[in-house]
Scaffold this motif. Structure first.
Motif, PDB file in Angstrom:
ATOM      1  N   LEU A 237      -4.104 -75.894   0.419  1.00 35.40           N
ATOM      2  CA  LEU A 237      -3.078 -76.457  -0.172  1.00 35.40           C
ATOM      3  C   LEU A 237      -1.834 -75.584  -0.860  1.00 35.40           C
ATOM      4  N   MET A 238      -2.209 -74.448  -1.280  1.00 37.63           N
ATOM      5  CA  MET A 238      -1.262 -73.555  -1.659  1.00 37.63           C
ATOM      6  C   MET A 238      -0.365 -73.060  -0.534  1.00 37.63           C
ATOM      7  N   THR A 239      -0.845 -72.805   0.511  1.00 35.52           N
ATOM      8  CA  THR A 239       0.088 -72.544   1.804  1.00 35.52           C
ATOM      9  C   THR A 239       1.042 -73.563   2.223  1.00 35.52           C
ATOM     10  N   VAL A 265       3.705 -73.246  -7.014  1.00 31.87           N
ATOM     11  CA  VAL A 265       3.754 -72.370  -8.107  1.00 31.87           C
ATOM     12  C   VAL A 265       2.560 -72.194  -8.917  1.00 31.87           C
ATOM     13  N   PHE A 266       2.126 -73.620  -9.116  1.00 32.87           N
ATOM     14  CA  PHE A 266       0.688 -73.548  -9.982  1.00 32.87           C
ATOM     15  C   PHE A 266      -0.295 -72.955  -9.291  1.00 32.87           C
ATOM     16  N   PHE A 267      -0.144 -73.212  -7.843  1.00 31.39           N
ATOM     17  CA  PHE A 267      -1.419 -72.625  -7.137  1.00 31.39           C
ATOM     18  C   PHE A 267      -1.454 -71.122  -6.941  1.00 31.39           C
ATOM     19  N   GLU A 274       1.825 -62.818  -7.409  1.00 30.10           N
ATOM     20  CA  GLU A 274       3.321 -62.827  -8.092  1.00 30.10           C
ATOM     21  C   GLU A 274       4.378 -62.888  -7.036  1.00 30.10           C
ATOM     22  N   ARG A 275       4.504 -62.107  -5.760  1.00 30.99           N
ATOM     23  CA  ARG A 275       5.459 -62.236  -5.159  1.00 30.99           C
ATOM     24  C   ARG A 275       5.617 -63.572  -4.589  1.00 30.99           C
ATOM     25  N   LYS A 276       4.377 -64.450  -4.031  1.00 32.44           N
ATOM     26  CA  LYS A 276       4.682 -65.888  -3.679  1.00 32.44           C
ATOM     27  C   LYS A 276       5.099 -66.622  -4.782  1.00 32.44           C
ATOM     28  N   VAL A 277       4.931 -66.162  -5.878  1.00 34.46           N
ATOM     29  CA  VAL A 277       5.019 -67.228  -7.245  1.00 34.46           C
ATOM     30  C   VAL A 277       6.598 -66.952  -7.330  1.00 34.46           C
ATOM     31  N   ALA A 278       7.172 -65.742  -7.150  1.00 32.95           N
ATOM     32  CA  ALA A 278       8.632 -65.424  -7.331  1.00 32.95           C
ATOM     33  C   ALA A 278       9.371 -66.134  -6.223  1.00 32.95           C
ATOM     34  N   ASP A 279       9.055 -66.255  -5.125  1.00 31.59           N
ATOM     35  CA  ASP A 279       9.759 -66.851  -3.925  1.00 31.59           C
ATOM     36  C   ASP A 279       9.589 -68.367  -4.240  1.00 31.59           C
ATOM     37  N   GLN A 296      16.517 -76.110 -16.145  1.00 31.28           N
ATOM     38  CA  GLN A 296      15.112 -76.045 -15.559  1.00 31.28           C
ATOM     39  C   GLN A 296      15.465 -74.850 -14.489  1.00 31.28           C
ATOM     40  N   ALA A 297      16.627 -75.221 -13.665  1.00 31.26           N
ATOM     41  CA  ALA A 297      16.990 -74.231 -12.559  1.00 31.26           C
ATOM     42  C   ALA A 297      17.028 -72.782 -13.211  1.00 31.26           C
ATOM     43  N   LYS A 298      17.869 -72.713 -14.282  1.00 33.05           N
ATOM     44  CA  LYS A 298      18.102 -71.236 -14.888  1.00 33.05           C
ATOM     45  C   LYS A 298      16.764 -70.647 -15.237  1.00 33.05           C
ATOM     46  N   MET A 299      15.963 -71.480 -15.880  1.00 34.09           N
ATOM     47  CA  MET A 299      14.703 -70.694 -16.337  1.00 34.09           C
ATOM     48  C   MET A 299      13.818 -70.265 -14.947  1.00 34.09           C
ATOM     49  N   ALA A 300      13.920 -71.164 -14.002  1.00 34.42           N
ATOM     50  CA  ALA A 300      13.068 -70.722 -12.662  1.00 34.42           C
ATOM     51  C   ALA A 300      13.695 -69.484 -12.167  1.00 34.42           C
ATOM     52  N   PHE A 301      15.201 -69.496 -11.826  1.00 32.19           N
ATOM     53  CA  PHE A 301      15.880 -68.247 -11.370  1.00 32.19           C
ATOM     54  C   PHE A 301      15.661 -66.938 -11.987  1.00 32.19           C
ATOM     55  N   LEU A 302      15.844 -67.365 -13.554  1.00 32.88           N
ATOM     56  CA  LEU A 302      15.428 -66.000 -14.157  1.00 32.88           C
ATOM     57  C   LEU A 302      14.038 -65.428 -14.141  1.00 32.88           C
ATOM     58  N   THR A 303      12.952 -66.301 -14.010  1.00 30.22           N
ATOM     59  CA  THR A 303      11.248 -65.840 -13.999  1.00 30.22           C
ATOM     60  C   THR A 303      11.395 -65.256 -12.524  1.00 30.22           C
ATOM     61  N   SER A 304      12.018 -65.787 -11.579  1.00 27.29           N
ATOM     62  CA  SER A 304      12.046 -65.278 -10.312  1.00 27.29           C
ATOM     63  C   SER A 304      12.615 -63.984 -10.194  1.00 27.29           C
ATOM     64  N   LYS A 305      13.958 -63.842 -10.855  1.00 28.65           N
ATOM     65  CA  LYS A 305      14.484 -62.400 -10.691  1.00 28.65           C
ATOM     66  C   LYS A 305      13.647 -61.467 -11.297  1.00 28.65           C
ATOM     67  N   ALA A 306      13.234 -61.824 -12.663  1.00 24.68           N
ATOM     68  CA  ALA A 306      12.234 -60.840 -13.308  1.00 24.68           C
ATOM     69  C   ALA A 306      11.043 -60.373 -12.520  1.00 24.68           C
TER      70      ALA A 306
END
Length: 316
Positions: A237-239, A265-267, A274-279, A296-306
């Protein structure tokens, strides 16, 4: 990716009977396994239960069970089982992106498989060592695994066809890969091999996605998802959610993409990748932005960027 294929193949190779084995190990046999006389069957059940824990996302428990299986297989001096356990341990490390540890485990398994003449295990291990190695001096011959499969006859036919189809897909030979997967799917459907069906449907979806037929790709991914849900296959399911979410983004179905990528993201967080979470967070941010949820988009982008800044700064 090779990581996804390894994880799926580990499930597919021995999926029949997993669910019965889970019942077995959750019941008397697992609770009282120290009281059971040590036999090959005990080791096989430990291996299967470890594999099942792995596909359900319980990596630490899976590794612990594999190590217990290794200890028992060594006591029994069963070389074939020892090689199989090293293969299983390697898949755990590879999925966790610990490639060097995976290679060490697989190479140990390969040496033992050669010692006992387990040709199917030799071919399987050589294939994954070949694909994972960073330099050609770590492998003897890139074509050797496929040459071995051809010599093994009927028991290795499905595995050979799966690996061949996957190689065609990796090399962009979509028509050839599609024909191979269609034939394999027909066989799995005749045999009632549901885990294999989920795997093939997923890869057929990738072929449709790469061919630009997003409607067909989404349909195939959903079919794979439905089987994985029935089997409680959390790794599958994650994949699927990652790939299905991207297909929804590509087809500009952003609300559907949001729902699916949130699951991805949850899975992925649960699995520790972490790399797949970022993607997935990046594409989730894209879906949020295109469906009106700017904050929500800003938060997702910022977390991904970090995450990318720490893990892969060249991608930032």
């Amino acid at each position: 990716s090779l990581s996804e294929f390894i994880d799926y193949l580990d499930i597919f190779l021995d999926s029949k009977g997993y669910w019965d084995l889970l019942q077995f190990w959750q019941g008397t046999a697992h609770t009282h396994r120290k009281e059971i006389p040590l036999t090959d069957t005990v080791v096989r059940n430990l291996q299967s239960y470890a594999n099942l824990q792995s596909i359900q996302g319980n990596r630490e428990e899976a590794e612990s069970l594999y190590l217990e299986a290794l200890e028992k297989a060594e006591k029994l001096k069963n070389l074939e089982m020892i090689a199989q356990v090293y293969y299983g341990i390697g898949t755990i490390y590879f999925i966790q992106e610990k490639k060097e540890k995976a290679l060490i485990s697989w190479n140990k398994g390969l040496l033992i498989a050669k010692e006992c003449g387990d040709t199917l295990q030799i071919a399987t291990l050589q294939y994954f060592i070949t694909q994972t190695s960073q330099s050609n001096d770590q492998i003897e011959d890139q074509n050797r695994p496929f040459n071995l499969f051809k010599k093994l006859g009927k028991p290795a036919e499905i595995l050979h066809n799966m690996l061949s189809a996957f190689e065609d897909l990796r090399q962009g030979k979509l028509e050839s890969a599609s024909k191979s997967y269609k034939a394999i799917l027909n066989l799995f459907q005749k045999e009632g091999e549901y885990q294999g069906q989920a795997l093939v449907l997923y890869y057929q979806g990738l072929i449709a996605q790469q061919s630009g037929d997003l409607h067909k790709a989404i349909s195939l991914f959903i079919q794979s998802e439905q089987i994985s849900l029935q089997l409680n296959d959390r790794t599958g399911l994650m994949t699927i959610y990652s790939t299905l979410g991207l297909a929804y983004v590509q087809s500009e179905q952003f609300h559907q993409a949001r729902t699916v990528l949130e699951k991805a993201v949850f899975f992925e967080k649960e699995s520790g990748s972490e790399r797949k979470v970022a993607d997935n967070l990046y594409w989730l941010g894209y879906a949020y932005a295109n469906s009106g949820s700017i904050e929500q988009a800003k938060m997702a982008f910022l977390t991904s960027k970090a995450l990318f800044t720490r893990l892969e700064p060249e991608r930032v």
